[in-house]
Motif scaffolding. Structure first.
Motif, PDB file in Angstrom:
ATOM      1  N   GLY A  82       0.799  -1.220   0.000  1.00  7.48           N
ATOM      2  CA  GLY A  82       0.000   0.000   0.000  1.00  7.48           C
ATOM      3  C   GLY A  82       0.830   1.266   0.000  1.00  7.48           C
ATOM      4  N   ALA A  83       2.141   1.145   0.185  1.00 10.11           N
ATOM      5  CA  ALA A  83       3.009   2.322   0.242  1.00 10.11           C
ATOM      6  C   ALA A  83       3.374   2.802  -1.161  1.00 10.11           C
ATOM      7  CB  ALA A  83       4.274   2.012   1.029  1.00 10.11           C
ATOM      8  N   VAL A  84       3.658   4.087  -1.232  1.00 12.52           N
ATOM      9  CA  VAL A  84       4.127   4.700  -2.480  1.00 12.52           C
ATOM     10  C   VAL A  84       5.551   5.162  -2.220  1.00 12.52           C
ATOM     11  CG1 VAL A  84       3.774   6.579  -4.123  1.00 12.52           C
ATOM     12  CG2 VAL A  84       1.802   5.445  -3.092  1.00 12.52           C
ATOM     13  N   THR A  85       6.449   4.842  -3.149  1.00 14.97           N
ATOM     14  CA  THR A  85       7.847   5.225  -3.004  1.00 14.97           C
ATOM     15  C   THR A  85       8.372   5.673  -4.365  1.00 14.97           C
ATOM     16  OG1 THR A  85      10.005   4.457  -2.190  1.00 14.97           O
ATOM     17  CG2 THR A  85       8.692   2.859  -3.397  1.00 14.97           C
ATOM     18  N   THR A  86       9.550   6.264  -4.362  1.00 16.72           N
ATOM     19  CA  THR A  86      10.145   6.679  -5.640  1.00 16.72           C
ATOM     20  C   THR A  86      11.337   5.793  -5.947  1.00 16.72           C
ATOM     21  OG1 THR A  86      11.524   8.315  -4.527  1.00 16.72           O
ATOM     22  CG2 THR A  86       9.421   9.073  -5.398  1.00 16.72           C
ATOM     23  N   ARG A  87      11.545   5.604  -7.229  1.00 14.34           N
ATOM     24  CA  ARG A  87      12.703   4.846  -7.716  1.00 14.34           C
ATOM     25  C   ARG A  87      13.269   5.670  -8.854  1.00 14.34           C
ATOM     26  NH1 ARG A  87      11.752  -0.958 -10.388  1.00 14.34           N
ATOM     27  NH2 ARG A  87      11.926  -1.859  -8.330  1.00 14.34           N
ATOM     28  N   GLY A  88      14.274   6.506  -8.526  1.00 11.40           N
ATOM     29  CA  GLY A  88      14.801   7.443  -9.527  1.00 11.40           C
ATOM     30  C   GLY A  88      13.722   8.445  -9.901  1.00 11.40           C
ATOM     31  N   SER A  89      13.371   8.490 -11.191  1.00 10.90           N
ATOM     32  CA  SER A  89      12.335   9.422 -11.646  1.00 10.90           C
ATOM     33  C   SER A  89      10.962   8.751 -11.686  1.00 10.90           C
ATOM     34  CB  SER A  89      12.697   9.966 -13.032  1.00 10.90           C
ATOM     35  OG  SER A  89      12.702   8.904 -13.961  1.00 10.90           O
ATOM     36  N   GLN A  90      10.862   7.537 -11.167  1.00 11.71           N
ATOM     37  CA  GLN A  90       9.600   6.811 -11.183  1.00 11.71           C
ATOM     38  C   GLN A  90       8.904   6.871  -9.819  1.00 11.71           C
ATOM     39  OE1 GLN A  90      10.968   2.886 -12.426  1.00 11.71           O
ATOM     40  NE2 GLN A  90      10.035   3.245 -14.440  1.00 11.71           N
ATOM     41  N   ILE A  91       7.585   6.782  -9.874  1.00 11.14           N
ATOM     42  CA  ILE A  91       6.776   6.661  -8.660  1.00 11.14           C
ATOM     43  C   ILE A  91       6.274   5.228  -8.630  1.00 11.14           C
ATOM     44  CG2 ILE A  91       4.688   7.408  -7.468  1.00 11.14           C
ATOM     45  CD1 ILE A  91       5.075  10.144  -8.784  1.00 11.14           C
ATOM     46  N   CYS A  92       6.541   4.531  -7.526  1.00 10.66           N
ATOM     47  CA  CYS A  92       6.194   3.114  -7.433  1.00 10.66           C
ATOM     48  C   CYS A  92       5.202   2.891  -6.301  1.00 10.66           C
ATOM     49  CB  CYS A  92       7.432   2.271  -7.182  1.00 10.66           C
ATOM     50  SG  CYS A  92       8.689   2.452  -8.471  1.00 10.66           S
ATOM     51  N   THR A  93       4.263   1.988  -6.557  1.00 10.17           N
ATOM     52  CA  THR A  93       3.255   1.623  -5.562  1.00 10.17           C
ATOM     53  C   THR A  93       3.349   0.126  -5.308  1.00 10.17           C
ATOM     54  OG1 THR A  93       1.803   3.347  -6.415  1.00 10.17           O
ATOM     55  CG2 THR A  93       0.787   1.669  -5.031  1.00 10.17           C
ATOM     56  N   CYS A  94       3.272  -0.248  -4.048  1.00 12.61           N
ATOM     57  CA  CYS A  94       3.234  -1.665  -3.691  1.00 12.61           C
ATOM     58  C   CYS A  94       1.763  -2.038  -3.522  1.00 12.61           C
ATOM     59  CB  CYS A  94       4.005  -1.911  -2.398  1.00 12.61           C
ATOM     60  SG  CYS A  94       4.014  -3.643  -1.869  1.00 12.61           S
ATOM     61  N   PRO A  95       1.263  -3.041  -4.253  1.00 12.73           N
ATOM     62  CA  PRO A  95      -0.144  -3.430  -4.127  1.00 12.73           C
ATOM     63  C   PRO A  95      -0.495  -3.867  -2.697  1.00 12.73           C
ATOM     64  CG  PRO A  95       0.898  -4.534  -5.993  1.00 12.73           C
ATOM     65  CD  PRO A  95       1.981  -3.837  -5.231  1.00 12.73           C
ATOM     66  N   ALA A  96      -1.783  -3.874  -2.408  1.00 15.61           N
ATOM     67  CA  ALA A  96      -2.252  -4.183  -1.045  1.00 15.61           C
ATOM     68  C   ALA A  96      -1.810  -5.548  -0.548  1.00 15.61           C
ATOM     69  CB  ALA A  96      -3.771  -4.082  -1.000  1.00 15.61           C
ATOM     70  N   LEU A  97      -1.616  -6.518  -1.447  1.00 15.34           N
ATOM     71  CA  LEU A  97      -1.176  -7.850  -1.031  1.00 15.34           C
ATOM     72  C   LEU A  97       0.312  -8.065  -1.282  1.00 15.34           C
ATOM     73  CD1 LEU A  97      -4.196 -10.008  -2.243  1.00 15.34           C
ATOM     74  CD2 LEU A  97      -3.676  -9.221   0.073  1.00 15.34           C
ATOM     75  N   GLY A  98       1.030  -6.971  -1.542  1.00 14.22           N
ATOM     76  CA  GLY A  98       2.467  -7.078  -1.772  1.00 14.22           C
ATOM     77  C   GLY A  98       2.764  -7.647  -3.142  1.00 14.22           C
ATOM     78  N   GLY A  99       3.971  -8.158  -3.284  1.00 12.87           N
ATOM     79  CA  GLY A  99       4.375  -8.773  -4.553  1.00 12.87           C
ATOM     80  C   GLY A  99       5.336  -7.894  -5.319  1.00 12.87           C
ATOM     81  N   GLN A 100       4.913  -7.471  -6.510  1.00 11.63           N
ATOM     82  CA  GLN A 100       5.767  -6.706  -7.416  1.00 11.63           C
ATOM     83  C   GLN A 100       5.438  -5.223  -7.330  1.00 11.63           C
ATOM     84  OE1 GLN A 100       7.994  -8.448  -9.320  1.00 11.63           O
ATOM     85  NE2 GLN A 100       8.883  -6.526 -10.035  1.00 11.63           N
ATOM     86  N   LEU A 101       6.483  -4.379  -7.210  1.00  9.26           N
ATOM     87  CA  LEU A 101       6.265  -2.929  -7.242  1.00  9.26           C
ATOM     88  C   LEU A 101       5.716  -2.539  -8.613  1.00  9.26           C
ATOM     89  CD1 LEU A 101       9.398  -1.277  -5.569  1.00  9.26           C
ATOM     90  CD2 LEU A 101       7.031  -1.118  -4.817  1.00  9.26           C
ATOM     91  N   GLN A 102       4.750  -1.663  -8.637  1.00 14.55           N
ATOM     92  CA  GLN A 102       4.182  -1.158  -9.884  1.00 14.55           C
ATOM     93  C   GLN A 102       4.658   0.285 -10.031  1.00 14.55           C
ATOM     94  OE1 GLN A 102       0.000  -1.779  -9.253  1.00 14.55           O
ATOM     95  NE2 GLN A 102       0.189  -3.989  -9.537  1.00 14.55           N
ATOM     96  N   CYS A 103       5.524   0.501 -11.031  1.00 14.43           N
ATOM     97  CA  CYS A 103       6.168   1.813 -11.181  1.00 14.43           C
ATOM     98  C   CYS A 103       5.714   2.495 -12.475  1.00 14.43           C
ATOM     99  CB  CYS A 103       7.686   1.633 -11.234  1.00 14.43           C
ATOM    100  SG  CYS A 103       8.354   0.902  -9.713  1.00 14.43           S
ATOM    101  N   ARG A 104       5.737   3.820 -12.436  1.00 13.99           N
ATOM    102  CA  ARG A 104       5.421   4.651 -13.611  1.00 13.99           C
ATOM    103  C   ARG A 104       6.293   5.891 -13.517  1.00 13.99           C
ATOM    104  NH1 ARG A 104       2.301   8.752 -11.714  1.00 13.99           N
ATOM    105  NH2 ARG A 104       1.102   8.326  -9.850  1.00 13.99           N
ATOM    106  N   ASP A 105       6.542   6.500 -14.665  1.00 17.52           N
ATOM    107  CA  ASP A 105       7.321   7.736 -14.672  1.00 17.52           C
ATOM    108  C   ASP A 105       6.512   8.820 -13.978  1.00 17.52           C
ATOM    109  OD1 ASP A 105       9.612   6.903 -15.935  1.00 17.52           O
ATOM    110  OD2 ASP A 105       8.757   7.204 -17.938  1.00 17.52           O
ATOM    111  N   ALA A 106       7.226   9.720 -13.371  1.00 20.52           N
ATOM    112  CA  ALA A 106       6.547  10.838 -12.686  1.00 20.52           C
ATOM    113  C   ALA A 106       5.681  11.616 -13.662  1.00 20.52           C
ATOM    114  CB  ALA A 106       7.573  11.753 -12.037  1.00 20.52           C
ATOM    115  N   ALA A 107       5.996  11.535 -14.963  1.00 19.08           N
ATOM    116  CA  ALA A 107       5.216  12.229 -15.982  1.00 19.08           C
ATOM    117  C   ALA A 107       3.926  11.476 -16.307  1.00 19.08           C
ATOM    118  CB  ALA A 107       6.047  12.426 -17.244  1.00 19.08           C
TER     119      ALA A 107
END
Length: 168
Positions: free
Chosen positions: A140-165
């Protein structure tokens, strides 16, 4: 066989006097507290004999012996006292029965978690995602990875990242 009248009179008089005699009242709230300095649990508070005995301390079982010693209880834990083990994830308590019971303090993670980790200092397992450095990110947390914004789904697993744009 008939009782002589004097014996019957004496018996009735005794019975009458016994029933008329004041009975000691028992008020448990007037009982003194059990002494703290009695590690063996041998003291019994007395208040006309109506007070319950002091609960016995709990012997430390072999598997908890080092934890008991670390908490200041070399061999016996006083009744009602508690202590933490397992890096404060488990609370153990000396029960009035003389047994030590231990309860986990961590909430149970969701059974459908895709990945478990301990991202918080409490050490409790939770649903997480792992970032590129293998660091756990709380579900459920949102974090940054370089210029990307990443969200961890509610059940965990794989970070879902997108460019800040806004691009995935």
């Amino acid at each position: 066989m008939a009782l002589p009248s004097t014996l019957l009179q004496a018996w009735l008089t005794c019975l009458l006097l016994y029933s008329a005699a004041p009975k000691p009242s028992c008020d448990p709230s007037s009982c003194p507290p059990c002494p703290e300095g009695d590690p063996e649990g041998t003291a019994t508070p007395t208040a006309g004999g109506c007070c319950p005995p002091c609960p016995l301390p709990c012997p430390c079982p072999p598997y908890l012996h080092s934890d008991c010693e670390l908490q200041g209880f070399p061999s016996l834990v006083p009744a009602g006292h508690s202590f933490y083990i397992d890096f404060a994830r488990t609370l153990c308590r000396c029960q009035p029965s003389g047994d030590i019971t231990c309860e986990p303090q961590c909430p149970r993670p969701e059974p459908a978690c895709r990945a478990l980790g301990s991202p918080l200092a409490d050490g409790c397992p939770r649903c997480v995602c792992y970032d590129q450095d293998e660091m756990p990110v709380l579900a459920g947390a949102v974090t940054t990875r370089g210029s990307q914004i990443c969200t961890c789904p509610a059940l965990g697993g794989q970070l879902q990242c997108r460019d800040a744009a806004g691009e995935e």
